[in-house]
Scaffold this motif. Sequence first.
Motif, mmCIF file in Angstrom:
data_model
loop_
_atom_site.group_PDB
_atom_site.id
_atom_site.type_symbol
_atom_site.label_atom_id
_atom_site.label_comp_id
_atom_site.label_asym_id
_atom_site.label_seq_id
_atom_site.Cartn_x
_atom_site.Cartn_y
_atom_site.Cartn_z
ATOM 1 N N LEU A 67 0.861 -1.296 -0.009
ATOM 2 C CA LEU A 67 0.134 -0.054 -0.167
ATOM 3 C C LEU A 67 0.505 1.560 -0.054
ATOM 4 O O LEU A 67 0.151 2.734 -0.664
ATOM 5 C CB LEU A 67 -0.882 0.001 1.105
ATOM 6 N N ALA A 68 2.220 1.181 0.913
ATOM 7 C CA ALA A 68 2.331 2.302 0.888
ATOM 8 C C ALA A 68 4.331 2.712 -0.362
ATOM 9 O O ALA A 68 3.647 3.853 -0.911
ATOM 10 C CB ALA A 68 3.965 2.051 1.693
ATOM 11 N N LEU A 69 3.941 1.435 -0.840
ATOM 12 C CA LEU A 69 4.385 1.790 -2.075
ATOM 13 C C LEU A 69 3.593 2.249 -3.233
ATOM 14 O O LEU A 69 4.494 3.138 -4.211
ATOM 15 C CB LEU A 69 5.072 0.531 -3.027
ATOM 16 N N ILE A 70 2.106 1.805 -3.606
ATOM 17 C CA ILE A 70 0.613 2.444 -4.277
ATOM 18 C C ILE A 70 0.538 3.804 -3.986
ATOM 19 O O ILE A 70 0.464 4.875 -4.906
ATOM 20 C CB ILE A 70 0.398 1.610 -3.907
ATOM 21 N N LEU A 71 1.054 4.053 -3.416
ATOM 22 C CA LEU A 71 0.121 5.536 -2.206
ATOM 23 C C LEU A 71 1.709 5.881 -3.281
ATOM 24 O O LEU A 71 1.050 8.025 -3.141
ATOM 25 C CB LEU A 71 0.981 5.815 -1.085
ATOM 26 N N ALA A 72 3.127 5.795 -2.816
ATOM 27 C CA ALA A 72 4.374 6.356 -3.619
ATOM 28 C C ALA A 72 4.042 6.876 -4.589
ATOM 29 O O ALA A 72 5.005 7.906 -5.029
ATOM 30 C CB ALA A 72 5.439 5.731 -2.437
ATOM 31 N N ILE A 73 3.917 5.349 -5.050
ATOM 32 C CA ILE A 73 4.433 5.632 -6.986
ATOM 33 C C ILE A 73 2.749 6.685 -7.515
ATOM 34 O O ILE A 73 3.257 7.172 -8.330
ATOM 35 C CB ILE A 73 4.142 4.472 -7.400
ATOM 36 N N ILE A 74 1.918 6.891 -7.296
ATOM 37 C CA ILE A 74 0.891 7.325 -7.991
ATOM 38 C C ILE A 74 1.275 8.840 -7.776
ATOM 39 O O ILE A 74 0.896 9.703 -9.443
ATOM 40 C CB ILE A 74 -0.364 6.877 -7.180
ATOM 41 N N PRO A 75 1.250 9.596 -6.601
ATOM 42 C CA PRO A 75 1.505 10.887 -7.277
ATOM 43 C C PRO A 75 2.791 11.545 -7.759
ATOM 44 O O PRO A 75 2.572 12.225 -8.132
ATOM 45 C CB PRO A 75 1.362 11.443 -5.446
ATOM 46 N N ALA A 76 3.743 10.832 -7.778
ATOM 47 C CA ALA A 76 5.061 11.125 -8.214
ATOM 48 C C ALA A 76 4.524 10.775 -9.694
ATOM 49 O O ALA A 76 4.614 11.885 -10.276
ATOM 50 C CB ALA A 76 5.981 9.796 -8.164
ATOM 51 N N SER A 77 3.717 9.818 -10.413
ATOM 52 C CA SER A 77 3.805 9.655 -11.584
ATOM 53 C C SER A 77 2.531 10.990 -11.834
ATOM 54 O O SER A 77 2.946 11.724 -13.266
ATOM 55 C CB SER A 77 3.144 8.513 -12.530
ATOM 56 N N ARG A 78 1.742 11.149 -11.397
ATOM 57 C CA ARG A 78 0.774 12.245 -11.818
ATOM 58 C C ARG A 78 1.163 14.084 -11.686
ATOM 59 O O ARG A 78 1.163 14.794 -12.450
ATOM 60 C CB ARG A 78 -0.558 12.078 -10.773
ATOM 61 N N ALA A 79 2.136 14.106 -10.522
ATOM 62 C CA ALA A 79 3.325 15.053 -10.507
ATOM 63 C C ALA A 79 3.560 15.047 -11.903
ATOM 64 O O ALA A 79 3.966 17.114 -12.470
ATOM 65 C CB ALA A 79 4.177 15.251 -9.295
ATOM 66 N N ILE A 80 4.160 14.331 -12.613
ATOM 67 C CA ILE A 80 5.403 14.746 -13.488
ATOM 68 C C ILE A 80 4.629 14.731 -15.299
ATOM 69 O O ILE A 80 5.278 14.981 -15.413
ATOM 70 C CB ILE A 80 6.821 13.861 -13.035
ATOM 71 N N ALA A 81 3.206 14.111 -14.710
ATOM 72 C CA ALA A 81 2.732 13.767 -16.031
ATOM 73 C C ALA A 81 2.180 15.630 -16.557
ATOM 74 O O ALA A 81 2.072 14.598 -17.810
ATOM 75 C CB ALA A 81 1.143 13.052 -15.834
ATOM 76 N N HIS A 82 1.408 16.499 -16.318
ATOM 77 C CA HIS A 82 1.499 17.489 -17.152
ATOM 78 C C HIS A 82 2.585 18.915 -16.945
ATOM 79 O O HIS A 82 2.450 19.681 -16.268
ATOM 80 C CB HIS A 82 0.013 17.441 -16.582
ATOM 81 N N LYS A 83 3.635 18.301 -16.946
ATOM 82 C CA LYS A 83 4.481 20.035 -17.301
ATOM 83 C C LYS A 83 3.851 20.605 -18.624
ATOM 84 O O LYS A 83 3.259 20.172 -19.733
ATOM 85 C CB LYS A 83 5.519 19.689 -17.881
ATOM 86 N N VAL A 84 3.447 21.633 -18.160
ATOM 87 C CA VAL A 84 2.837 22.928 -18.667
ATOM 88 C C VAL A 84 4.251 23.743 -19.628
ATOM 89 O O VAL A 84 4.992 24.136 -18.474
ATOM 90 C CB VAL A 84 1.828 23.809 -18.340
ATOM 91 N N ILE A 85 4.121 24.420 -20.646
ATOM 92 C CA ILE A 85 5.422 25.216 -21.318
ATOM 93 C C ILE A 85 3.997 26.652 -22.574
ATOM 94 O O ILE A 85 3.118 26.318 -22.401
ATOM 95 C CB ILE A 85 6.163 24.600 -22.212
ATOM 96 N N ILE A 86 5.054 27.955 -21.667
ATOM 97 C CA ILE A 86 4.211 28.508 -22.590
ATOM 98 C C ILE A 86 5.539 29.194 -23.058
ATOM 99 O O ILE A 86 6.573 29.332 -22.883
ATOM 100 C CB ILE A 86 3.249 29.565 -21.836
ATOM 101 N N ALA A 131 14.699 17.799 -14.136
ATOM 102 C CA ALA A 131 15.587 17.206 -12.708
ATOM 103 C C ALA A 131 14.948 16.783 -12.253
ATOM 104 O O ALA A 131 14.650 16.023 -11.733
ATOM 105 C CB ALA A 131 16.106 18.557 -12.010
ATOM 106 N N PHE A 132 13.235 17.278 -11.870
ATOM 107 C CA PHE A 132 12.105 17.032 -11.060
ATOM 108 C C PHE A 132 11.632 15.402 -11.418
ATOM 109 O O PHE A 132 11.678 14.286 -10.822
ATOM 110 C CB PHE A 132 10.623 16.891 -11.292
ATOM 111 N N LYS A 133 11.691 15.365 -12.620
ATOM 112 C CA LYS A 133 11.880 14.132 -13.647
ATOM 113 C C LYS A 133 12.366 12.891 -13.046
ATOM 114 O O LYS A 133 12.319 11.810 -12.663
ATOM 115 C CB LYS A 133 11.343 13.852 -15.346
ATOM 116 N N ILE A 134 13.765 13.384 -13.221
ATOM 117 C CA ILE A 134 15.167 13.063 -13.622
ATOM 118 C C ILE A 134 14.582 11.811 -11.714
ATOM 119 O O ILE A 134 14.597 10.518 -11.141
ATOM 120 C CB ILE A 134 16.371 12.954 -13.517
#
Length: 158
Positions: free
Chosen positions: A9-28, A133-136
């Motif tokens: 459960l801890a691994l799942i909870l750790a992986i889900i937010p990290a993947s969502r956090a790096i999924a939507h980099k926005v660029i202008i 760097a955040f993704k890495i």
Amino acid sequence: MKLKNTLILALILAIIPASRAIAHKVIIFAWVEDGMIHTESSFGSKRKAKDCTITVVDEKDMVVYTGKTDQDGNHVFKIPENIDSDLILNLDAGTGHKGQWRLSKDELVAVPSPVDIRTAMDEKEKLEKNPSAFKIIGGIGIIFLLALGIRLLKRKAS
């Protein structure tokens, strides 16, 4: 068994937010052409940033313009009058997704050459392709957590 379930459960909870956090980099990306400021906005995956708010401020943090991107993630507006500083374009794509681009005072009055525009476009594409760097660091952290979890599971099984 309880430790194993807790660890999974801890691994799942750790992986889900990290993947969502790096999924939507926005660029202008912005450039000046014929007295107008042109913007192009997208997420790192090249998905267009539709209906997002663009707020333009000067170096004193005074709002000089506000607008919205269209369905293609683009927005064009006239250079605000009486500007004597750099302009900072802030893109708000919602739920914490923010991007920023700075146009120097010199860019606002200079006539760009096609070479300058191509160089700027190349810079935008580079930003979209290269990992941050955040993704890495996030990826290394996930690998570390998985390795730790496997080690603990092996130790518990022994």
